[in-house]
Design a protein around this motif. Structure first.
Motif, mmCIF file in Angstrom:
data_model
loop_
_atom_site.group_PDB
_atom_site.id
_atom_site.type_symbol
_atom_site.label_atom_id
_atom_site.label_comp_id
_atom_site.label_asym_id
_atom_site.label_seq_id
_atom_site.Cartn_x
_atom_site.Cartn_y
_atom_site.Cartn_z
ATOM 1 N N SER A 15 -6.070 13.608 -6.980
ATOM 2 C CA SER A 15 -5.070 13.588 -6.072
ATOM 3 C C SER A 15 -4.705 12.102 -5.660
ATOM 4 O O SER A 15 -3.480 11.998 -5.269
ATOM 5 C CB SER A 15 -5.738 14.064 -4.733
ATOM 6 N N ASP A 16 -5.534 11.076 -5.858
ATOM 7 C CA ASP A 16 -4.907 9.871 -5.663
ATOM 8 C C ASP A 16 -3.609 9.352 -6.771
ATOM 9 O O ASP A 16 -2.984 8.497 -6.319
ATOM 10 C CB ASP A 16 -6.213 8.660 -6.057
ATOM 11 N N ILE A 17 -3.671 9.738 -7.984
ATOM 12 C CA ILE A 17 -2.634 9.544 -8.806
ATOM 13 C C ILE A 17 -1.287 10.179 -8.247
ATOM 14 O O ILE A 17 -0.391 9.486 -8.055
ATOM 15 C CB ILE A 17 -2.849 10.224 -10.289
ATOM 16 N N LYS A 18 -1.584 11.187 -7.857
ATOM 17 C CA LYS A 18 -0.234 11.774 -7.150
ATOM 18 C C LYS A 18 0.003 11.314 -5.752
ATOM 19 O O LYS A 18 1.520 10.779 -5.558
ATOM 20 C CB LYS A 18 -0.523 13.467 -6.818
ATOM 21 N N ASN A 19 -0.948 10.751 -5.122
ATOM 22 C CA ASN A 19 -0.609 9.775 -3.919
ATOM 23 C C ASN A 19 0.007 8.453 -4.161
ATOM 24 O O ASN A 19 0.989 7.951 -3.500
ATOM 25 C CB ASN A 19 -1.863 9.833 -2.777
ATOM 26 N N LEU A 20 -0.273 8.013 -5.377
ATOM 27 C CA LEU A 20 0.365 6.792 -5.780
ATOM 28 C C LEU A 20 1.869 6.757 -6.032
ATOM 29 O O LEU A 20 2.432 6.122 -5.646
ATOM 30 C CB LEU A 20 -0.336 5.955 -6.895
ATOM 31 N N TYR A 21 2.106 8.094 -6.486
ATOM 32 C CA TYR A 21 3.607 8.224 -7.035
ATOM 33 C C TYR A 21 4.151 8.480 -5.596
ATOM 34 O O TYR A 21 5.516 8.065 -5.358
ATOM 35 C CB TYR A 21 3.609 9.425 -7.769
ATOM 36 N N ALA A 22 3.695 9.130 -4.683
ATOM 37 C CA ALA A 22 4.188 9.350 -3.310
ATOM 38 C C ALA A 22 4.490 8.145 -2.761
ATOM 39 O O ALA A 22 5.450 7.736 -2.083
ATOM 40 C CB ALA A 22 3.258 10.234 -2.448
ATOM 41 N N LEU A 23 3.423 7.023 -2.728
ATOM 42 C CA LEU A 23 3.461 5.692 -2.291
ATOM 43 C C LEU A 23 4.816 5.204 -2.506
ATOM 44 O O LEU A 23 5.629 4.414 -2.221
ATOM 45 C CB LEU A 23 2.367 4.948 -2.472
ATOM 46 N N LYS A 24 4.887 5.123 -4.101
ATOM 47 C CA LYS A 24 6.135 4.488 -4.805
ATOM 48 C C LYS A 24 7.552 4.906 -4.260
ATOM 49 O O LYS A 24 8.207 4.393 -3.970
ATOM 50 C CB LYS A 24 5.947 4.840 -6.308
ATOM 51 N N ASP A 25 7.621 6.310 -4.043
ATOM 52 C CA ASP A 25 8.551 6.971 -3.626
ATOM 53 C C ASP A 25 9.077 6.397 -2.113
ATOM 54 O O ASP A 25 10.275 6.341 -1.959
ATOM 55 C CB ASP A 25 8.617 8.477 -3.406
ATOM 56 N N GLU A 26 8.001 6.095 -1.223
ATOM 57 C CA GLU A 26 8.374 5.518 -0.071
ATOM 58 C C GLU A 26 8.599 4.128 0.044
ATOM 59 O O GLU A 26 9.416 3.498 1.016
ATOM 60 C CB GLU A 26 7.139 5.789 0.886
ATOM 61 N N LEU A 27 8.306 3.371 -0.998
ATOM 62 C CA LEU A 27 8.596 2.061 -1.265
ATOM 63 C C LEU A 27 9.736 1.864 -2.160
ATOM 64 O O LEU A 27 9.819 0.575 -2.698
ATOM 65 C CB LEU A 27 7.503 1.215 -1.846
ATOM 66 N N VAL A 28 10.588 2.880 -2.577
ATOM 67 C CA VAL A 28 11.628 2.348 -3.658
ATOM 68 C C VAL A 28 12.518 1.466 -3.312
ATOM 69 O O VAL A 28 13.148 0.699 -4.189
ATOM 70 C CB VAL A 28 12.370 4.001 -3.761
#
Length: 218
Positions: A15-28
């Protein structure tokens, strides 16, 4: 130094790999500062400012990154996180209660931002915390007796905020506390005599408040 306990990380790795992608999207909007996050050739656990243990995120250090966003809520999904440093990121808004999900957190630095609102009650449930740095924000509200839950706390800096009310007597139970800095706030009343029980304390700054008394009476 903070120990990263590998035994906690396995369940959260996928799940943390998915969460990292979610964080990337928030910081685009900060793509120019986090260029390797947007390089498809770089695995998420190899991104700069991220430390993983067996593909579970153990540390996030985005300090000095000009993010200019509210506190990224998806960070509260990294349940194996031990260190979080978002100092000088130009964060604004309130610290979310969901921070209480980070039950393994030992080090929290949110200093020098534009954060408002109260210190979230959920923060007092993070019993593994050793350092809390919230100075140089615009936080308000009061410290509450539940601070006594933070028995591993060694450093607490909340200076240059708008925190008010009386200091809770329960702060005197934080036997491992070494650094306590709450100068330039709106605290009032008497300094609790219980602070004299802090035998490990070597740095204290209580200046620029409306406090009376001393932790060393007489």
């Amino acid at each position: 130094m903070f120990i990263l306990f590998a035994c906690f990380v396995t369940a959260f790795a996928g799940s943390d790999i998915k969460n990292l992608y979610a964080l990337k999207d928030e910081l685009v909007e900060s793509k120019q500062f986090l260029w390797d996050w947007f390089d498809t050739e770089t695995p998420p656990c190899m991104w700069s400012h991220i430390t993983c243990v067996d593909n579970a995120v153990a540390a996030i250090d985005l300090s000095y990154m000009p993010l200019h966003v509210p506190f990224p809520l998806c960070i509260t999904a990294f349940q194996s996180l031990v260190r979080l440093n978002l100092s000088r990121c130009d964060l604004f808004g309130e610290i979310p209660e969901a921070l209480g999900n980070l039950t393994h957190l030992q080090y929290l630095d949110l200093s020098s931002n534009q954060l408002t609102g109260i210190v979230p009650y959920a923060l007092y449930d993070l019993k593994m915390l050793k350092e809390i740095l919230l100075d140089r924000n615009s936080l308000s509200g009061q410290l509450i007796p539940a601070i006594a839950k933070l028995q591993q706390l060694a450093k607490l800096t909340i200076s240059k905020n708008n925190i008010s009310g009386q200091l809770p007597q329960e702060m005197g139970s934080l036997k491992d506390l070494e650094v306590l800095d709450f100068h330039q706030n709106c605290f009032n009343g008497s300094i609790p005599e219980a602070l004299g029980n802090l035998s490990q304390l070597f740095y204290l700054d209580a200046s620029k408040n409306q406090l009376t008394g001393s932790i060393f009476p007489g």
